[in-house]
Enzyme design. Sequence first.
Site: not given
Length: 168
Positions: A62, A64, A95
């Site tokens: 992801h 982040e 995250c």
Amino acid sequence: MDQFPAQGLEPSQDQIMRHLRRSHEVSCRAVALGHHPFGAVLVGPDQETVLLEQCNIDTVNHAEATLARVAATNFTAEFLWSCTLYTSVEPCCMCAGTVYWANIGRLVFGITEEVLLEQTGDHSENPTMALPCRQVFASGQKAVHVIGPVPAIAELVTAAQREFWATR
């Protein structure tokens, strides 16, 4: 944990909106690259200097988490504690955990995971977990400062998520 007490300057509303809009632009870049619409921006302690940008890569990389890992390999923990990660959508628990372990001291997000779930439904590409980032951070020993959701950007982000997931 008092090891890292200072968290840089508090961002102004103008800075919050500018960096959230930029994280949204990064999420649009992710879509252009064939990925899900998520983007993250790391801003230095002055709340002006953009240090890193990252779009979503895939279901385990992801925006982040990838940004936090890159940041942790390029900056000291003390420095990162005074930085801010901006993202258009509240980070998932993976995250949030990575932000915590990278020692990024502040997080700002546009819309909640709950609002994201309203847009994605039970879509197999985004099995959203009902675990708010504040709950993840509260389980740790460091007080990561969280700002969000930010209503002024909600419609822009929500519309982009709605549009993307309607085509999947």
